[in-house]
Scaffold this motif. Structure first.
Motif: not given
Length: 126
Positions: A37-50, A71-74
């Motif tokens: 869950q932590i990884l998904s939140a972390y990756v998702s935010l970085f992905y949105r911030l490019e 998360t896998i796709m991001q």
């Protein structure tokens, strides 16, 4: 304790204070880097911030058991974007291409019943 950092990160995201959200997720991740869950939140935010390089750096430094298809796709897409900055036939580009393919194949395998994900993955190979 980690859940509190994640919740604070979510609140800061809602308030669009992304710098504080990143810090909260980083603190949670530092406390428990095995929590998906932590990884998904972390990756998702970085992905949105490019911030694709950040995602690749996190992945390079840790082993994860991933089940969240987004998360896998991001992570796979981040490798695709970052690898484009390296010279053709460079060792790093080849390594990143391999990692990208691994993530896309993992996403395809884990979502074999999800046509939308399969179509998204297939577009990278056409």
């Amino acid at each position: 304790m980690t859940k509190a950092h994640v919740r604070l990160g979510e609140i800061f995201e809602i308030k669009k204070d992304f710098q504080k959200a990143v810090l909260c997720y980083k603190n949670a991740f530092d406390l428990d880097s095995s929590d998906p869950q932590i990884l998904s939140a972390y990756v998702s935010l970085f992905y949105r911030l490019e911030k694709y390089e950040e995602i690749v750096a996190i992945d390079d430094q840790h082993e994860f058991e991933l089940n969240n298809i987004d998360t896998i796709m991001q992570i796979g897409e981040s490798y695709m974007i970052v690898k484009s900055t390296f010279k053709e036939n460079s060792t790093v580009k080849k390594s990143y291409t391999k990692k990208m393919n691994e993530y896309f194949m993992m996403a395809a395998y884990k979502s074999k019943d999800n046509l939308e994900i399969l179509l998204k993955v297939s577009r990278f190979y056409l």
